[in-house]
Design a protein around this motif. Sequence first.
Motif, PDB file in Angstrom:
ATOM      1  N   PHE A 133      30.788 -13.625  13.857  1.00 52.48           N
ATOM      2  CA  PHE A 133      30.228 -14.958  14.088  1.00 52.48           C
ATOM      3  C   PHE A 133      28.910 -15.120  13.327  1.00 52.48           C
ATOM      4  O   PHE A 133      28.673 -16.140  12.673  1.00 52.48           O
ATOM      5  N   ALA A 134      28.069 -14.105  13.395  1.00 51.13           N
ATOM      6  CA  ALA A 134      26.772 -14.162  12.718  1.00 51.13           C
ATOM      7  C   ALA A 134      26.967 -14.307  11.212  1.00 51.13           C
ATOM      8  O   ALA A 134      26.316 -15.133  10.557  1.00 51.13           O
ATOM      9  N   LEU A 135      27.894 -13.529  10.661  1.00 53.23           N
ATOM     10  CA  LEU A 135      28.163 -13.583   9.220  1.00 53.23           C
ATOM     11  C   LEU A 135      28.733 -14.941   8.818  1.00 53.23           C
ATOM     12  O   LEU A 135      28.340 -15.530   7.817  1.00 53.23           O
ATOM     13  N   LYS A 136      29.671 -15.439   9.637  1.00 52.08           N
ATOM     14  CA  LYS A 136      30.309 -16.725   9.341  1.00 52.08           C
ATOM     15  C   LYS A 136      29.268 -17.840   9.330  1.00 52.08           C
ATOM     16  O   LYS A 136      29.285 -18.709   8.460  1.00 52.08           O
ATOM     17  N   THR A 137      28.376 -17.793  10.294  1.00 56.03           N
ATOM     18  CA  THR A 137      27.310 -18.793  10.371  1.00 56.03           C
ATOM     19  C   THR A 137      26.436 -18.726   9.121  1.00 56.03           C
ATOM     20  O   THR A 137      26.083 -19.755   8.536  1.00 56.03           O
ATOM     21  N   ALA A 138      26.134 -17.515   8.686  1.00 52.40           N
ATOM     22  CA  ALA A 138      25.308 -17.350   7.487  1.00 52.40           C
ATOM     23  C   ALA A 138      26.038 -17.871   6.249  1.00 52.40           C
ATOM     24  O   ALA A 138      25.442 -18.529   5.391  1.00 52.40           O
ATOM     25  N   VAL A 139      27.338 -17.614   6.158  1.00 52.66           N
ATOM     26  CA  VAL A 139      28.098 -18.058   4.980  1.00 52.66           C
ATOM     27  C   VAL A 139      28.186 -19.585   4.924  1.00 52.66           C
ATOM     28  O   VAL A 139      28.135 -20.187   3.847  1.00 52.66           O
ATOM     29  N   GLU A 140      28.278 -20.225   6.101  1.00 55.03           N
ATOM     30  CA  GLU A 140      28.258 -21.695   6.114  1.00 55.03           C
ATOM     31  C   GLU A 140      26.952 -22.221   5.520  1.00 55.03           C
ATOM     32  O   GLU A 140      26.933 -23.195   4.786  1.00 55.03           O
ATOM     33  N   ARG A 141      25.868 -21.557   5.855  1.00 58.38           N
ATOM     34  CA  ARG A 141      24.566 -21.973   5.318  1.00 58.38           C
ATOM     35  C   ARG A 141      24.499 -21.708   3.816  1.00 58.38           C
ATOM     36  O   ARG A 141      23.843 -22.419   3.077  1.00 58.38           O
ATOM     37  N   PHE A 142      25.201 -20.663   3.374  1.00 58.69           N
ATOM     38  CA  PHE A 142      25.302 -20.353   1.950  1.00 58.69           C
ATOM     39  C   PHE A 142      25.847 -21.588   1.220  1.00 58.69           C
ATOM     40  O   PHE A 142      25.318 -22.010   0.179  1.00 58.69           O
ATOM     41  N   SER A 143      26.878 -22.190   1.800  1.00 58.08           N
ATOM     42  CA  SER A 143      27.466 -23.382   1.192  1.00 58.08           C
ATOM     43  C   SER A 143      26.450 -24.514   1.119  1.00 58.08           C
ATOM     44  O   SER A 143      26.351 -25.208   0.108  1.00 58.08           O
ATOM     45  N   ASP A 144      25.686 -24.705   2.182  1.00 57.59           N
ATOM     46  CA  ASP A 144      24.648 -25.745   2.182  1.00 57.59           C
ATOM     47  C   ASP A 144      23.618 -25.492   1.086  1.00 57.59           C
ATOM     48  O   ASP A 144      23.184 -26.410   0.391  1.00 57.59           O
ATOM     49  N   VAL A 145      23.236 -24.231   0.953  1.00 56.27           N
ATOM     50  CA  VAL A 145      22.203 -23.881  -0.023  1.00 56.27           C
ATOM     51  C   VAL A 145      22.710 -24.113  -1.449  1.00 56.27           C
ATOM     52  O   VAL A 145      21.984 -24.605  -2.311  1.00 56.27           O
ATOM     53  N   MET A 146      23.966 -23.778  -1.684  1.00 52.90           N
ATOM     54  CA  MET A 146      24.531 -23.992  -3.012  1.00 52.90           C
ATOM     55  C   MET A 146      24.511 -25.475  -3.356  1.00 52.90           C
ATOM     56  O   MET A 146      24.251 -25.870  -4.484  1.00 52.90           O
ATOM     57  N   TRP A 147      24.791 -26.280  -2.348  1.00 56.99           N
ATOM     58  CA  TRP A 147      24.784 -27.725  -2.575  1.00 56.99           C
ATOM     59  C   TRP A 147      23.368 -28.201  -2.901  1.00 56.99           C
ATOM     60  O   TRP A 147      23.152 -28.940  -3.858  1.00 56.99           O
ATOM     61  N   ALA A 148      22.412 -27.742  -2.108  1.00 56.94           N
ATOM     62  CA  ALA A 148      21.009 -28.122  -2.341  1.00 56.94           C
ATOM     63  C   ALA A 148      20.570 -27.689  -3.739  1.00 56.94           C
ATOM     64  O   ALA A 148      19.889 -28.428  -4.457  1.00 56.94           O
TER      65      ALA A 148
END
Lengths: 230, 230
Positions: A133-148
């Motif tokens: 769960f912790a990793l999945k949450t971090a990877v979702e944020r990875f997607s946000d950061v790539m977009w930014a």
Amino acid sequence: MDKENMTDIESLLQAAFPFWERLSLPQRDALCKGTVRTHYNKGKSVHGSGDKCTGVVILISGELRVYMLSEDGREITLYRLYGGDVCMLSASCVLDSITFDVHIDAEEDCDSLVINPAVFSGICNECIYAENFALKTAVERFSDVMWAMQQVLFMSFDKRLAIFLYDEMIKNGSDTVHMTQEQIAKYIGSAREVVSRMLKYFASERIVEVSRGGVRITDKKRLAELARGK
Amino acid sequence: MDKENMTDIESLLQAAFPFWERLSLPQRDALCKGTVRTHYNKGKSVHGSGDKCTGVVILISGELRVYMLSEDGREITLYRLYGGDVCMLSASCVLDSITFDVHIDAEEDCDSLVINPAVFSGICNECIYAENFALKTAVERFSDVMWAMQQVLFMSFDKRLAIFLYDEMIKNGSDTVHMTQEQIAKYIGSAREVVSRMLKYFASERIVEVSRGGVRITDKKRLAELARGK
């Protein structure tokens, strides 16, 4: 802590963590005891001003802004979190694979739970579902950061969309652009998903309001600035 | 495929995946059968030119460059992969939480294994340890990307160029970086004119000599100081 508060925390943790059912009773108890209900006033720094590992933050209500800060004080907003979101990057010590740090501020008054990082780390070591769960949450944020990053580096699409909306507003003499996101995408030569994502961003910045009927511009000044590439 | 090749693939998968021992024999068999040994010539696109989901790439030898591409063709290098690395971003369809896509080119001749994304996805659904590995690998790359972003956004350009030249010098064990200014610009996410101007400045400071064949470093000490931001 009185018993009522404890029950409260337990039900909030249960709602936030899909792995809750996988935990043993002692593990649940340890998590509850390692969790503190915390209020952050608007403008307060939640993470990143020297404090190494704040903990896992479960945002109950309010808004957090996650950003990078350069040595000379420049900021780049990476993403925002809202009620119901779980913030793992405030607990980067929990995940070995995260070797960077970010700054997090309360953009609105925030009600939250903060879980002690050592306690959460212990649970992650014992229960792979928690770590997942912790990793999945971090990877979702990875997607946000790539977009930014795409926005900041290539800096074209937000400007293009802002110009389009501004021109339409002027042309029609109305605050609202009555078009579907599909139509807007067609006009500016992009994909609906891209328009949708950018409108969501504009909305989070309170520049527009998106509804079924179209896009209503709520901050003309900011939109005009974006269109001029500021 | 003959039996020898199959054994070969199995031992390479076993070496790459810490979750191998957690898999059942049929799962191992499915992974092996879903894996193809693939050679990429230097310069070839491995992922991102229209192909939606290439698969999980295990790099045996060679070098992959992972980058973002803007609509107008600008590139930003995010990170590089070398022999032994596993590339998950070429299989973003495997992880729901990854909603962005990147481009991947072979920078050197590459020997690799490519695992069918549907097969790998199936294994991730069945075995949480496999999913955990995939997520962890992605989060490690998240850290790389954050570092790249910091370089591009915040660092003064002279420092960025110095770091690049210094790293290339060390990596190749040669005083000369055999690259065109165009290529250097591409690697560090800048424009050729900017690289050209800065190299001219470095040359005027007698830190480098610029020729057709590339950039020869003549003052390593000064370059190292620049790279450290002095």
